[in-house]
Design an enzyme around this catalytic site. Structure first.
Site: not given
Ligand code: GLN
Length: 548
Positions: A380, A506, A508
């Site tokens: 990001c 993102h 993650e």
């Protein structure tokens, strides 16, 4: 009728209530039950989206675009089930909903009060999670510590809940801490007091889970059972675990899964815990040390980058590696002239963030990674810094910037889309949640994903400015992932580099301990290769000896 387990906390915060609730959810799911989760946060913010990460750690983003408490990340990683915005409620949401109803005239004639209007709203949200997730069991975590003013309406709501749905359908589980005296003795008094506090509001816990730095002996458990009026069997000891991923098996071994299902009258098969055993084996045998730099401005609180750190670890374990994170303060990097903090790293991660503070340090880290061929992953804001860095190099001026940091930059390489301007409010004006991304064939991103289209979670306002595509391609950057209509840049990479890739989204939030995210996996492979080429990543006798 679904069953409900309410998890409250006593004595102090930060006991690992989220991990405990998530672990309980996982051992119930291992019995074939459909488990839903809910976190009830007593603060007045509508969501944690506008809170500083120093206050509450990372903001977790759900598929459907909610900015939520980080405990939802634990739920997803442990229970291996995606949650939705229904899984996090806050006092801000409850009051907004009740006040909106009052204005609409829904309560005409009534005096609107905490009991029953606020408590009814809370209860209806609990039912909603059960319904939407078609759950057999809902694990509800009450944020804060029993006795806080803010959490009172929640405690009252869950007290009423048992009467509403029947005693056999509700279980109260209370998590406490046994502190140690200077003399080294574990003490149960604070636990007794917090249970007393809970009982004064009308809740008698069915299970007490006692956190301590070591396992409780029989005598301590008996004492808690006696003073807190809980069956001795139902006093569970939860010592510090070797890893957070060791908690589900530890709680299962202490009988928690059996106790909860028995108390709730759920007949289930034996739990299938193979995945957790395999994960334990995988983590314990992952020894190859890798040193990975995390460049951010909130590094004092590692929770601010929780999902990123976990994703790095998940991918490392799968490759037999032990990722050691070196937390690098981007503001310090910006202030101090040298790049010393970045030296000797096997890989660099530049995670997300908001605001100008620390940006120049992140740009510096991106430049270091690019020029010195160190595997670098930008997430990001991290991706945006990669773009800013290359644009500055290409144009030969430090003026290139994101309009988030310099509204009047002559080279707005990261900018708002025209339709995003003049919105005014800060809360809820972002691109949030899952959006599709099409990886470009022949790129690293495409090879890593091995899929023609992927869904990834977003949380940002600013976008890559397409006016700069040509300039940056001429300097070796490839736009290796685009929105399906080709308008938005989702992934950038530099092919002539061991691994230099940034995502506008993102990744993650989708990594799981036993199923790392493909981009993190690909990053770790490059990191390992880079480390080996530099004579690092060696399992020395000292490394072997480090007990986990
Ligand atoms: N601040 C940047 C934006 O809004 C990046 C956001 C992030 O890193 N999550 O676009």
């Amino acid at each position: 009728m679904p069953k409900f387990v309410f998890v409250t906390g006593g004595v102090t915060s930060s006991l690992g209530k989220g991990i405990t609730a998530a672990s309980l959810g996982s051992i119930l799911a291992a019995r074939g039950l459909s488990v839903a989760s809910l976190k009830m946060d007593p603060y007045l913010n509508v969501d944690p989206g506008t809170m500083s990460p120093y206050q509450h750690g990372e903001v977790f983003v759900t598929e459907d675009g909610a900015e939520a408490d980080l405990d939802l990340g634990h739920y997803e990683r442990f229970i291996d089930r995606n949650v939705t915005r229904a899984s996090n409620l806050t006092t801000g949401q409850i009051y907004s909903a009740v006040i909106a109803k009052e204005r609409r005239g829904d309560y005409l004639g009534a005096t609107v009060q905490v009991i029953p209007h606020i408590t009814n709203e809370i209860k209806s949200r609990i039912h909603r999670v059960a319904r939407e997730a078609q759950a057999d069991v809902v694990v509800v975590e009450v944020g804060g510590t029993v006795g806080d003013i803010e959490s009172l309406p929640y405690i009252e709501a869950i007290r009423q809940f048992r009467n509403d749905v029947g005693r056999q359908n509700v279980l109260y589980l209370h998590l406490t801490l046994l502190p140690r005296t200077v003399g080294g003795e574990l003490k149960t008094k604070p636990t007794q007091h917090s249970v007393k506090e809970l009982r004064s509001i009308g809740i008698q816990p069915d299970v007490v889970i006692a956190r301590a730095d070591e396992a409780l002996n029989e005598e301590l458990r008996e004492k808690i059972a006696l003073f807190c009026d809980v069956k001795i069997d139902n006093v569970i000891s939860e010592p510090d675990a070797w890893s957070i991923y060791g908690v589900p098996l530890m709680l299962e071994e202490s009988g928690l899964g059996r106790i909860v299902t028995e108390e709730l009258g759920l007949a289930t098969p034996e739990p299938d815990l193979r995945a957790w055993r395999e994960l334990e084996e995988r983590i314990r045998s992952a020894k190859i040390p890798l040193e990975i730099g995390m460049v951010g401005k909130y590094i004092e609180l590692h929770d601010a980058y929780l999902s990123v750190a976990e994703s790095v670890r998940h991918a490392a374990w799968a490759a037999g590696c032990d990722a050691r994170l070196r937390w690098i303060d981007s503001e310090k990097l910006e202030r101090d002239g040298d790049v010393e903090p970045l030296m000797g790293l096997d890989g660099i991660v530049v995670p997300g963030g908001f605001g100008y503070r620390g940006i120049e340090g992140k740009v510096k880290a991106a430049r270091f990674g690019r020029e010195r061929a160190v595997p670098t992953l930008g997430l990001c804001m991290g991706m945006q810094c990669m773009v800013i860095e290359l644009a500055r190099t290409a144009l030969g001026t430090d003026d290139a910037n994101s309009t988030e940091f310099d509204a009047f930059t002559p080279h707005p390489v990261i900018d708002l889309l025209p339709e995003q301007r003049d919105v005014g409010e800060k809360g809820g004006t972002m691109r949030l949640g899952s959006y599709p991304c099409v990886p470009t064939e022949g790129t690293l991103a495409h090879r890593a994903y091995g899929q023609p289209i992927v869904l990834e979670r977003h949380r940002h306002r600013f976008e890559f400015n397409n006016a700069y595509r040509e300039l940056l391609s001429s300097r070796g950057m490839t736009f290796s992932g685009l929105s399906p209509d080709g308008r938005l840049v989702e992934i950038v990479e530099i092919p002539d580099h061991p691994f230099y890739l940034g995502t506008q989204y993102h990744p993650e939030f989708r990594s799981r301990p036993n199923r790392p995210h493909p981009l993190f996996t690909s990053f770790i492979h490059a990191v390992l290769e880079h480390a080996r080429a530099n004579g690092r990543a060696v399992v020395t006798p000292a490394v072997m000896q480090e007990a986990r």
